[in-house]
Design a protein around this motif. Structure first.
Motif, PDB file in Angstrom:
ATOM      1  N   MET A   1       3.895  -6.499  -2.885  1.00 48.70           N
ATOM      2  CA  MET A   1       4.068  -5.355  -2.058  1.00 48.70           C
ATOM      3  C   MET A   1       2.699  -4.994  -1.277  1.00 48.70           C
ATOM      4  SD  MET A   1       4.796  -1.640  -3.063  1.00 48.70           S
ATOM      5  CE  MET A   1       5.876  -0.775  -2.056  1.00 48.70           C
ATOM      6  N   THR A   2       2.501  -4.700   0.187  1.00 43.51           N
ATOM      7  CA  THR A   2       1.438  -4.545   0.591  1.00 43.51           C
ATOM      8  C   THR A   2       1.466  -3.243   0.987  1.00 43.51           C
ATOM      9  OG1 THR A   2       1.099  -6.666   1.709  1.00 43.51           O
ATOM     10  CG2 THR A   2      -0.146  -4.665   2.743  1.00 43.51           C
ATOM     11  N   ILE A   3       0.350  -2.085   0.508  1.00 40.36           N
ATOM     12  CA  ILE A   3       0.326  -1.017   0.700  1.00 40.36           C
ATOM     13  C   ILE A   3      -0.866  -0.695   2.030  1.00 40.36           C
ATOM     14  CG2 ILE A   3      -0.532   1.244  -0.112  1.00 40.36           C
ATOM     15  CD1 ILE A   3      -0.025   0.320  -2.900  1.00 40.36           C
ATOM     16  N   ASN A   4      -0.204   0.048   2.927  1.00 36.89           N
ATOM     17  CA  ASN A   4      -0.986   0.309   4.042  1.00 36.89           C
ATOM     18  C   ASN A   4      -1.820   1.584   3.763  1.00 36.89           C
ATOM     19  OD1 ASN A   4       0.257  -1.693   5.979  1.00 36.89           O
ATOM     20  ND2 ASN A   4       2.080  -0.165   6.090  1.00 36.89           N
ATOM     21  N   TYR A   5      -3.297   1.356   4.079  1.00 33.45           N
ATOM     22  CA  TYR A   5      -4.296   2.425   4.117  1.00 33.45           C
ATOM     23  C   TYR A   5      -4.919   2.814   5.410  1.00 33.45           C
ATOM     24  CZ  TYR A   5      -4.279   1.543  -1.091  1.00 33.45           C
ATOM     25  OH  TYR A   5      -3.928   1.248  -2.195  1.00 33.45           O
ATOM     26  N   ARG A   6      -4.311   3.700   6.278  1.00 31.32           N
ATOM     27  CA  ARG A   6      -4.650   3.929   7.556  1.00 31.32           C
ATOM     28  C   ARG A   6      -5.830   4.992   7.527  1.00 31.32           C
ATOM     29  NH1 ARG A   6       0.607   3.284   7.008  1.00 31.32           N
ATOM     30  NH2 ARG A   6       1.051   5.931   6.660  1.00 31.32           N
ATOM     31  N   PHE A   7      -6.991   4.694   7.952  1.00 24.29           N
ATOM     32  CA  PHE A   7      -8.103   5.565   8.345  1.00 24.29           C
ATOM     33  C   PHE A   7      -7.733   6.455   9.468  1.00 24.29           C
ATOM     34  CE2 PHE A   7     -12.345   6.977  10.053  1.00 24.29           C
ATOM     35  CZ  PHE A   7     -12.727   7.480   8.744  1.00 24.29           C
ATOM     36  N   GLU A   8      -7.708   7.692   9.247  1.00 23.58           N
ATOM     37  CA  GLU A   8      -7.238   8.574  10.263  1.00 23.58           C
ATOM     38  C   GLU A   8      -8.089   9.755  10.615  1.00 23.58           C
ATOM     39  OE1 GLU A   8      -3.254   9.879  10.136  1.00 23.58           O
ATOM     40  OE2 GLU A   8      -2.280   7.932   9.634  1.00 23.58           O
ATOM     41  N   VAL A   9      -8.976  10.113   9.683  1.00 27.18           N
ATOM     42  CA  VAL A   9      -9.920  11.417   9.725  1.00 27.18           C
ATOM     43  C   VAL A   9     -11.201  10.966   9.183  1.00 27.18           C
ATOM     44  CG1 VAL A   9     -10.173  13.697   9.548  1.00 27.18           C
ATOM     45  CG2 VAL A   9      -7.819  13.097   9.817  1.00 27.18           C
ATOM     46  N   THR A  10     -12.289  11.365   9.960  1.00 22.47           N
ATOM     47  CA  THR A  10     -13.506  11.581   9.565  1.00 22.47           C
ATOM     48  C   THR A  10     -14.028  12.997   9.820  1.00 22.47           C
ATOM     49  OG1 THR A  10     -15.700  10.447   9.182  1.00 22.47           O
ATOM     50  CG2 THR A  10     -15.009  10.795  11.660  1.00 22.47           C
ATOM     51  N   VAL A  11     -14.974  13.554   8.634  1.00 22.78           N
ATOM     52  CA  VAL A  11     -15.460  14.956   8.814  1.00 22.78           C
ATOM     53  C   VAL A  11     -16.790  14.691   9.419  1.00 22.78           C
ATOM     54  CG1 VAL A  11     -16.144  16.955   7.512  1.00 22.78           C
ATOM     55  CG2 VAL A  11     -14.023  15.541   6.973  1.00 22.78           C
TER      56      VAL A  11
END
Length: 146
Positions: A1-11
């Motif tokens: 199983m592949t888990i998606n890790y989406r980079f969506e926000v930077t502070v």
């Protein structure tokens, strides 16, 4: 199983939330949220056109010093078109340059990459606090980089 890790926000660390908000709206970025939770927490989120990732800044989000984020990359199809857009919005943006990016600026050469290579041409600008942005022209993606 592949888990998606989406980079969506930077502070981003900023000193004046309203000034930063106005600056990024001037860039044409979409205001997604402005949540004043209480006196010690306010979250402002904006998204550049065509991006799946956003920025956040506000009150109580980071201990980083204002202006300490550098080399935040905005990928564009046409560097000169992007520069012209920013200039038309009153943003001070550098001339195009090519060469290695990083702290050693001695490898930078004026103008876009003479061979027109993807990932090789840049321009830069900063927000009012000095957070640094790089425009990078990408016309052909490396494999598996969709």
């Amino acid at each position: 199983m592949t888990i998606n890790y989406r980079f969506e926000v930077t502070v981003l660390p900023v000193s004046d939330v309203d000034r930063a908000k106005q600056f990024y709206e001037t860039l044409g970025w979409r205001l997604d949220a402005d949540f004043p939770i209480n006196d010690s927490l306010r979250i402002v989120q904006l998204t550049p056109p065509g991006s799946k990732a956003s920025i956040q800044f506000g009150v109580g989000l980071t201990a980083a010093p204002a202006g300490s984020s550098q080399d935040l990359m905005l990928i564009v199809d046409d560097l000169e078109e992007a520069r012209e857009d920013l200039l038309s919005r009153g943003i001070k943006v550098s001339e195009a340059w090519h060469g290695l990016r990083g702290l050693d600026t001695s490898t930078r050469r004026p103008g876009p990459d003479p061979d027109g290579r993807s990932y090789g041409s840049y321009a830069s600008f900063t927000d009012p606090d000095g957070n640094g942005w790089l425009l990078q022209q990408v016309t052909e993606r490396l494999p598996n980089r969709d």
